[in-house]
Design a protein around this motif. Structure first.
Motif, PDB file in Angstrom:
ATOM      1  N   THR A   3       0.834  -1.203   0.000  1.00 54.55           N
ATOM      2  CA  THR A   3       0.000   0.000   0.000  1.00 54.55           C
ATOM      3  C   THR A   3       0.868   1.252   0.000  1.00 54.55           C
ATOM      4  O   THR A   3       0.585   2.222  -0.708  1.00 54.55           O
ATOM      5  CB  THR A   3      -0.949   0.005   1.215  1.00 54.55           C
ATOM      6  OG1 THR A   3      -1.777  -1.167   1.154  1.00 54.55           O
ATOM      7  CG2 THR A   3      -1.825   1.239   1.240  1.00 54.55           C
ATOM      8  N   ARG A   4       1.948   1.233   0.778  1.00 51.80           N
ATOM      9  CA  ARG A   4       2.880   2.383   0.783  1.00 51.80           C
ATOM     10  C   ARG A   4       3.459   2.606  -0.611  1.00 51.80           C
ATOM     11  O   ARG A   4       3.595   3.739  -1.064  1.00 51.80           O
ATOM     12  CB  ARG A   4       4.005   2.167   1.793  1.00 51.80           C
ATOM     13  CG  ARG A   4       3.638   2.502   3.212  1.00 51.80           C
ATOM     14  CD  ARG A   4       4.859   2.605   4.115  1.00 51.80           C
ATOM     15  NE  ARG A   4       5.594   1.372   4.268  1.00 51.80           N
ATOM     16  CZ  ARG A   4       5.305   0.417   5.161  1.00 51.80           C
ATOM     17  NH1 ARG A   4       4.290   0.563   5.960  1.00 51.80           N
ATOM     18  NH2 ARG A   4       6.031  -0.667   5.231  1.00 51.80           N
ATOM     19  N   TRP A   5       3.794   1.538  -1.297  1.00 49.76           N
ATOM     20  CA  TRP A   5       4.353   1.669  -2.644  1.00 49.76           C
ATOM     21  C   TRP A   5       3.301   2.155  -3.625  1.00 49.76           C
ATOM     22  O   TRP A   5       3.613   2.912  -4.543  1.00 49.76           O
ATOM     23  CB  TRP A   5       4.965   0.347  -3.086  1.00 49.76           C
ATOM     24  CG  TRP A   5       6.350   0.190  -2.558  1.00 49.76           C
ATOM     25  CD1 TRP A   5       6.707  -0.065  -1.251  1.00 49.76           C
ATOM     26  CD2 TRP A   5       7.562   0.317  -3.268  1.00 49.76           C
ATOM     27  NE1 TRP A   5       8.063  -0.110  -1.138  1.00 49.76           N
ATOM     28  CE2 TRP A   5       8.616   0.114  -2.361  1.00 49.76           C
ATOM     29  CE3 TRP A   5       7.867   0.569  -4.592  1.00 49.76           C
ATOM     30  CZ2 TRP A   5       9.948   0.165  -2.727  1.00 49.76           C
ATOM     31  CZ3 TRP A   5       9.203   0.608  -4.969  1.00 49.76           C
ATOM     32  CH2 TRP A   5      10.223   0.417  -4.044  1.00 49.76           C
ATOM     33  N   LEU A   6       2.068   1.732  -3.456  1.00 49.84           N
ATOM     34  CA  LEU A   6       0.992   2.224  -4.317  1.00 49.84           C
ATOM     35  C   LEU A   6       0.754   3.718  -4.095  1.00 49.84           C
ATOM     36  O   LEU A   6       0.300   4.416  -4.994  1.00 49.84           O
ATOM     37  CB  LEU A   6      -0.299   1.446  -4.062  1.00 49.84           C
ATOM     38  CG  LEU A   6      -0.326   0.014  -4.600  1.00 49.84           C
ATOM     39  CD1 LEU A   6      -1.546  -0.734  -4.067  1.00 49.84           C
ATOM     40  CD2 LEU A   6      -0.312  -0.002  -6.121  1.00 49.84           C
ATOM     41  N   ASN A   7       1.083   4.195  -2.905  1.00 46.82           N
ATOM     42  CA  ASN A   7       0.895   5.610  -2.560  1.00 46.82           C
ATOM     43  C   ASN A   7       2.150   6.450  -2.786  1.00 46.82           C
ATOM     44  O   ASN A   7       2.214   7.593  -2.335  1.00 46.82           O
ATOM     45  CB  ASN A   7       0.421   5.748  -1.114  1.00 46.82           C
ATOM     46  CG  ASN A   7      -0.989   5.244  -0.936  1.00 46.82           C
ATOM     47  OD1 ASN A   7      -1.817   5.383  -1.818  1.00 46.82           O
ATOM     48  ND2 ASN A   7      -1.258   4.640   0.215  1.00 46.82           N
ATOM     49  N   ILE A  65       5.824  11.466  -3.385  1.00 45.34           N
ATOM     50  CA  ILE A  65       6.619  12.256  -4.327  1.00 45.34           C
ATOM     51  C   ILE A  65       6.104  13.687  -4.376  1.00 45.34           C
ATOM     52  O   ILE A  65       6.891  14.646  -4.343  1.00 45.34           O
ATOM     53  CB  ILE A  65       6.606  11.608  -5.732  1.00 45.34           C
ATOM     54  CG1 ILE A  65       7.363  10.278  -5.708  1.00 45.34           C
ATOM     55  CG2 ILE A  65       7.197  12.547  -6.780  1.00 45.34           C
ATOM     56  CD1 ILE A  65       7.152   9.413  -6.933  1.00 45.34           C
ATOM     57  N   ALA A  66       4.798  13.850  -4.429  1.00 43.14           N
ATOM     58  CA  ALA A  66       4.208  15.198  -4.457  1.00 43.14           C
ATOM     59  C   ALA A  66       4.551  15.970  -3.185  1.00 43.14           C
ATOM     60  O   ALA A  66       4.853  17.167  -3.241  1.00 43.14           O
ATOM     61  CB  ALA A  66       2.696  15.111  -4.626  1.00 43.14           C
ATOM     62  N   GLU A  67       4.526  15.294  -2.048  1.00 45.46           N
ATOM     63  CA  GLU A  67       4.888  15.950  -0.784  1.00 45.46           C
ATOM     64  C   GLU A  67       6.348  16.379  -0.785  1.00 45.46           C
ATOM     65  O   GLU A  67       6.687  17.474  -0.331  1.00 45.46           O
ATOM     66  CB  GLU A  67       4.612  15.016   0.396  1.00 45.46           C
ATOM     67  CG  GLU A  67       3.133  14.811   0.670  1.00 45.46           C
ATOM     68  CD  GLU A  67       2.851  13.736   1.705  1.00 45.46           C
ATOM     69  OE1 GLU A  67       3.804  13.034   2.136  1.00 45.46           O
ATOM     70  OE2 GLU A  67       1.673  13.591   2.078  1.00 45.46           O
ATOM     71  N   LEU A  68       7.230  15.525  -1.303  1.00 42.44           N
ATOM     72  CA  LEU A  68       8.649  15.876  -1.386  1.00 42.44           C
ATOM     73  C   LEU A  68       8.873  17.049  -2.341  1.00 42.44           C
ATOM     74  O   LEU A  68       9.699  17.932  -2.058  1.00 42.44           O
ATOM     75  CB  LEU A  68       9.476  14.671  -1.837  1.00 42.44           C
ATOM     76  CG  LEU A  68       9.706  13.572  -0.816  1.00 42.44           C
ATOM     77  CD1 LEU A  68      10.342  12.359  -1.473  1.00 42.44           C
ATOM     78  CD2 LEU A  68      10.557  14.065   0.337  1.00 42.44           C
ATOM     79  N   GLU A  69       8.160  17.056  -3.451  1.00 44.80           N
ATOM     80  CA  GLU A  69       8.301  18.163  -4.399  1.00 44.80           C
ATOM     81  C   GLU A  69       7.815  19.479  -3.790  1.00 44.80           C
ATOM     82  O   GLU A  69       8.421  20.526  -4.000  1.00 44.80           O
ATOM     83  CB  GLU A  69       7.558  17.854  -5.698  1.00 44.80           C
ATOM     84  CG  GLU A  69       8.259  16.797  -6.516  1.00 44.80           C
ATOM     85  CD  GLU A  69       7.505  16.364  -7.752  1.00 44.80           C
ATOM     86  OE1 GLU A  69       6.257  16.486  -7.790  1.00 44.80           O
ATOM     87  OE2 GLU A  69       8.174  15.864  -8.686  1.00 44.80           O
ATOM     88  N   TYR A  70       6.744  19.419  -3.015  1.00 43.53           N
ATOM     89  CA  TYR A  70       6.259  20.621  -2.338  1.00 43.53           C
ATOM     90  C   TYR A  70       7.283  21.083  -1.294  1.00 43.53           C
ATOM     91  O   TYR A  70       7.573  22.276  -1.192  1.00 43.53           O
ATOM     92  CB  TYR A  70       4.906  20.350  -1.666  1.00 43.53           C
ATOM     93  CG  TYR A  70       4.398  21.528  -0.888  1.00 43.53           C
ATOM     94  CD1 TYR A  70       3.806  22.606  -1.538  1.00 43.53           C
ATOM     95  CD2 TYR A  70       4.537  21.595   0.496  1.00 43.53           C
ATOM     96  CE1 TYR A  70       3.356  23.710  -0.844  1.00 43.53           C
ATOM     97  CE2 TYR A  70       4.090  22.691   1.204  1.00 43.53           C
ATOM     98  CZ  TYR A  70       3.497  23.747   0.538  1.00 43.53           C
ATOM     99  OH  TYR A  70       3.066  24.839   1.234  1.00 43.53           O
TER     100      TYR A  70
END
Length: 150
Positions: free
Chosen positions: A17-21, A26-31
């Motif tokens: 599930t973590r890998w599916l998310n 990635i979006a959080e890291l980019e922010y």
């Protein structure tokens, strides 16, 4: 003994599930990367201030801007590397998921869960190994295993 087996499967399901998310991570890291510098400046004072030193008495102190700049650059570089690694991992993981009959983690049987976890370990090896020859070996193993799914 059966409870331990169930726990392992449950733990593996959570990992899947973590890998599916990963796109969310990635979006959080980019922010975080986009806002890191401004947040750092807001949270840290760059003003000089007076401190008491037992040896020198009362002195004026200020942060070394060059060290702050290096810390910011290093932190941004680490964020960029994590983003790149996560994107690469998710790209490989999507190839595995595309071959599955379902992407519903709860619908997967024990063998499929074990197979996916094996792929996850292999993907980690591919993306975290710095030895180019070893990375190529892991990539070839990944491709062979991927061909054998269904």
């Amino acid at each position: 003994m059966e409870a331990l087996k169930d726990y392992r499967i449950e733990e593996k399901s959570e990992e899947i599930t973590r890998w599916l998310n990963l796109p969310v991570a990635i979006a959080e890291l980019e922010y975080e990367r986009a806002t890191f510098s401004s947040n750092y400046y807001q949270e840290h004072s760059f003003y000089s201030h007076v401190v008491y030193d037992d040896v020198r008495g009362i002195i004026s102190e200020a942060p070394r801007v060059d060290l702050v700049a290096i810390n910011i650059a290093d932190s941004c570089l680490l964020l960029e590397q994590r983003i790149k690694r996560n994107k690469q991992q998710y790209k490989l993981f999507k190839q595995v998921v595309a071959r599955l009959p379902t992407i519903e983690v709860d619908s997967l049987n024990d063998k499929e869960i074990d197979d996916i976890c094996t792929f996850i370990q292999l993907i980690r090896k591919i993306t975290e190994t710095t030895n180019a020859e070893l990375t190529l070996t892991y990539q070839n193993e990944f491709k062979k295993r991927l061909e054998n799914i269904r």
